[in-house]
Design a protein around this motif. Structure first.
Motif, mmCIF file in Angstrom:
data_model
loop_
_atom_site.group_PDB
_atom_site.id
_atom_site.type_symbol
_atom_site.label_atom_id
_atom_site.label_comp_id
_atom_site.label_asym_id
_atom_site.label_seq_id
_atom_site.Cartn_x
_atom_site.Cartn_y
_atom_site.Cartn_z
ATOM 1 N N GLY A 239 0.825 -1.195 0.000
ATOM 2 C CA GLY A 239 0.000 0.000 0.000
ATOM 3 C C GLY A 239 0.862 1.249 0.000
ATOM 4 O O GLY A 239 2.061 1.192 -0.277
ATOM 5 N N ASP A 240 0.254 2.382 0.315
ATOM 6 C CA ASP A 240 0.957 3.661 0.349
ATOM 7 C C ASP A 240 1.577 3.839 1.730
ATOM 8 O O ASP A 240 0.902 4.198 2.684
ATOM 9 N N GLY A 241 2.871 3.550 1.851
ATOM 10 C CA GLY A 241 3.572 3.711 3.125
ATOM 11 C C GLY A 241 3.544 2.485 4.016
ATOM 12 O O GLY A 241 4.127 2.505 5.099
ATOM 13 N N SER A 242 2.870 1.424 3.595
ATOM 14 C CA SER A 242 2.810 0.222 4.422
ATOM 15 C C SER A 242 2.469 -0.988 3.551
ATOM 16 O O SER A 242 2.042 -0.836 2.405
ATOM 17 N N THR A 243 2.661 -2.162 4.113
ATOM 18 C CA THR A 243 2.311 -3.415 3.448
ATOM 19 C C THR A 243 1.421 -4.218 4.376
ATOM 20 O O THR A 243 1.715 -4.335 5.573
ATOM 21 N N SER A 244 0.333 -4.753 3.832
ATOM 22 C CA SER A 244 -0.598 -5.549 4.630
ATOM 23 C C SER A 244 -0.255 -7.025 4.497
ATOM 24 O O SER A 244 -0.062 -7.536 3.393
ATOM 25 N N TYR A 245 -0.193 -7.700 5.640
ATOM 26 C CA TYR A 245 0.025 -9.146 5.681
ATOM 27 C C TYR A 245 -1.174 -9.810 6.332
ATOM 28 O O TYR A 245 -1.655 -9.351 7.376
ATOM 29 N N THR A 246 -1.656 -10.884 5.710
ATOM 30 C CA THR A 246 -2.752 -11.661 6.282
ATOM 31 C C THR A 246 -2.247 -13.049 6.633
ATOM 32 O O THR A 246 -1.640 -13.729 5.793
ATOM 33 N N LEU A 247 -2.500 -13.469 7.871
ATOM 34 C CA LEU A 247 -2.079 -14.765 8.370
ATOM 35 C C LEU A 247 -3.300 -15.586 8.764
ATOM 36 O O LEU A 247 -4.333 -15.030 9.146
ATOM 37 N N ARG A 248 -3.181 -16.903 8.697
ATOM 38 C CA ARG A 248 -4.233 -17.789 9.196
ATOM 39 C C ARG A 248 -3.789 -18.326 10.558
ATOM 40 O O ARG A 248 -2.833 -19.093 10.651
ATOM 41 N N LEU A 249 -4.493 -17.884 11.609
ATOM 42 C CA LEU A 249 -4.111 -18.259 12.963
ATOM 43 C C LEU A 249 -4.923 -19.451 13.453
ATOM 44 O O LEU A 249 -6.115 -19.572 13.124
ATOM 45 N N PRO A 250 -4.324 -20.328 14.259
ATOM 46 C CA PRO A 250 -5.061 -21.457 14.828
ATOM 47 C C PRO A 250 -6.052 -20.974 15.884
ATOM 48 O O PRO A 250 -5.925 -19.864 16.426
ATOM 49 N N ALA A 251 -7.014 -21.830 16.201
ATOM 50 C CA ALA A 251 -8.102 -21.446 17.100
ATOM 51 C C ALA A 251 -7.598 -20.963 18.456
ATOM 52 O O ALA A 251 -8.136 -20.014 19.031
ATOM 53 N N GLU A 252 -6.554 -21.616 18.979
ATOM 54 C CA GLU A 252 -6.083 -21.244 20.314
ATOM 55 C C GLU A 252 -5.490 -19.839 20.359
ATOM 56 O O GLU A 252 -5.482 -19.200 21.420
ATOM 57 N N LEU A 253 -5.026 -19.329 19.232
ATOM 58 C CA LEU A 253 -4.504 -17.972 19.216
ATOM 59 C C LEU A 253 -5.573 -16.937 18.884
ATOM 60 O O LEU A 253 -5.365 -15.739 19.047
ATOM 61 N N LEU A 254 -6.731 -17.398 18.422
ATOM 62 C CA LEU A 254 -7.831 -16.484 18.124
ATOM 63 C C LEU A 254 -8.655 -16.169 19.365
ATOM 64 O O LEU A 254 -9.367 -15.163 19.400
ATOM 65 N N ASP A 255 -8.557 -17.027 20.376
ATOM 66 C CA ASP A 255 -9.351 -16.860 21.589
ATOM 67 C C ASP A 255 -9.036 -15.526 22.268
ATOM 68 O O ASP A 255 -7.915 -15.296 22.717
ATOM 69 N N GLY A 256 -10.009 -14.634 22.329
ATOM 70 C CA GLY A 256 -9.835 -13.346 22.979
ATOM 71 C C GLY A 256 -9.104 -12.309 22.153
ATOM 72 O O GLY A 256 -8.910 -11.176 22.608
ATOM 73 N N LEU A 257 -8.706 -12.660 20.939
ATOM 74 C CA LEU A 257 -7.985 -11.708 20.098
ATOM 75 C C LEU A 257 -8.946 -10.630 19.604
ATOM 76 O O LEU A 257 -10.044 -10.925 19.150
ATOM 77 N N LYS A 258 -8.509 -9.373 19.672
ATOM 78 C CA LYS A 258 -9.353 -8.255 19.272
ATOM 79 C C LYS A 258 -8.580 -7.318 18.357
ATOM 80 O O LYS A 258 -7.352 -7.350 18.293
ATOM 81 N N LEU A 259 -9.331 -6.485 17.634
ATOM 82 C CA LEU A 259 -8.699 -5.444 16.835
ATOM 83 C C LEU A 259 -7.848 -4.564 17.749
ATOM 84 O O LEU A 259 -8.265 -4.202 18.846
ATOM 85 N N GLY A 260 -6.650 -4.224 17.282
ATOM 86 C CA GLY A 260 -5.759 -3.403 18.083
ATOM 87 C C GLY A 260 -4.825 -4.187 18.972
ATOM 88 O O GLY A 260 -3.921 -3.609 19.588
ATOM 89 N N ALA A 261 -5.033 -5.503 19.052
ATOM 90 C CA ALA A 261 -4.167 -6.335 19.886
ATOM 91 C C ALA A 261 -2.785 -6.454 19.256
ATOM 92 O O ALA A 261 -2.616 -6.297 18.038
ATOM 93 N N SER A 262 -1.791 -6.747 20.083
ATOM 94 C CA SER A 262 -0.419 -6.903 19.610
ATOM 95 C C SER A 262 -0.084 -8.379 19.446
ATOM 96 O O SER A 262 -0.395 -9.194 20.317
#
Length: 208
Positions: free
Chosen positions: A18-41
């Protein structure tokens, strides 16, 4: 903050510049999705990234051009495997060492040996970070908390011995001689060395 204990190895599903950045999309397993929210690190190959979109098990992160310049994320393409770790919660056990996700730079892989079933990895740490790396000290490679087995301050080359479980749980076995790998020196060691050097320098100046 992270523990440096890898939680999964996942593929890069999409990479979009993109303009000034690159977007990466990953497929995470269920155990790492638990409680994950936008803005999380999330630590991705040693780099602390922020979740910007979520769609099922697909999680996306924007990487600024500045971050791309000092890390090896620019080498990651669709299909590449990356090591990930969710940020620590207060009270979590830390089986590694405190890893910030603020990468010190990239080091070249100079040697690989897998003849014993384990993985012996050699990387060359650039100046000015060599003075923070000691035998039996901590060093994070792609966000993984590791112990330095050998260190040559003159050349910056360090040897890391990886047990089979670490090899299984990380993407470090994907690397070949000449590849770039993210490294982060241990923060407390850096603070201690810098403080001692500053105190000695000030003492010498006063004595002069």
């Amino acid at each position: 903050m992270y523990s440096g204990i890898a939680q999964a190895v996942v593929p890069v599903i999409d990479r979009t510049a993109g303009d000034g950045s690159t977007s990466y999309t990953l497929r995470l397993p269920a155990e790492l999705l638990d409680g994950l929210k936008l803005g999380a690190s999330v630590n991705v190959d040693g780099v602390c990234l922020t979740v910007v979109t979520m769609a099922g098990d697909l999680v996306s992160f924007d990487v600024s051009d500045g971050t791309m310049a000092i890390t090896n994320l620019g080498d990651r393409t669709v299909g590449s495997r990356v090591t990930v770790e969710r940020s620590m919660r207060a009270g979590d056990e830390n089986g590694g060492h405190n890893v910030t996700g603020h990468v010190s730079g990239t080091a070249r892989v100079t040697g690989i040996n897998t003849s014993t079933g384990a993985l012996f990895l050699r990387v060359a740490i650039p100046e000015p970070h060599r003075r923070y790396v000691f035998v039996r000290g901590y060093l994070a490679l792609n966000g993984c908390s590791l112990t330095v087995a050998e260190a040559d301050e003159a050349t910056g080359e360090v040897k890391i011995n990886l047990i089979p479980e670490t090899v299984r749980q990380t993407s470090l076995s994907d690397y070949r001689i000449g590849d770039r790998i993210n490294y982060e020196v241990e923060l407390q060691t850096q603070i201690m060395v810098d403080t001692i050097e500053r105190c000695v320098r000030q003492s010498l100046q006063r004595a002069a």
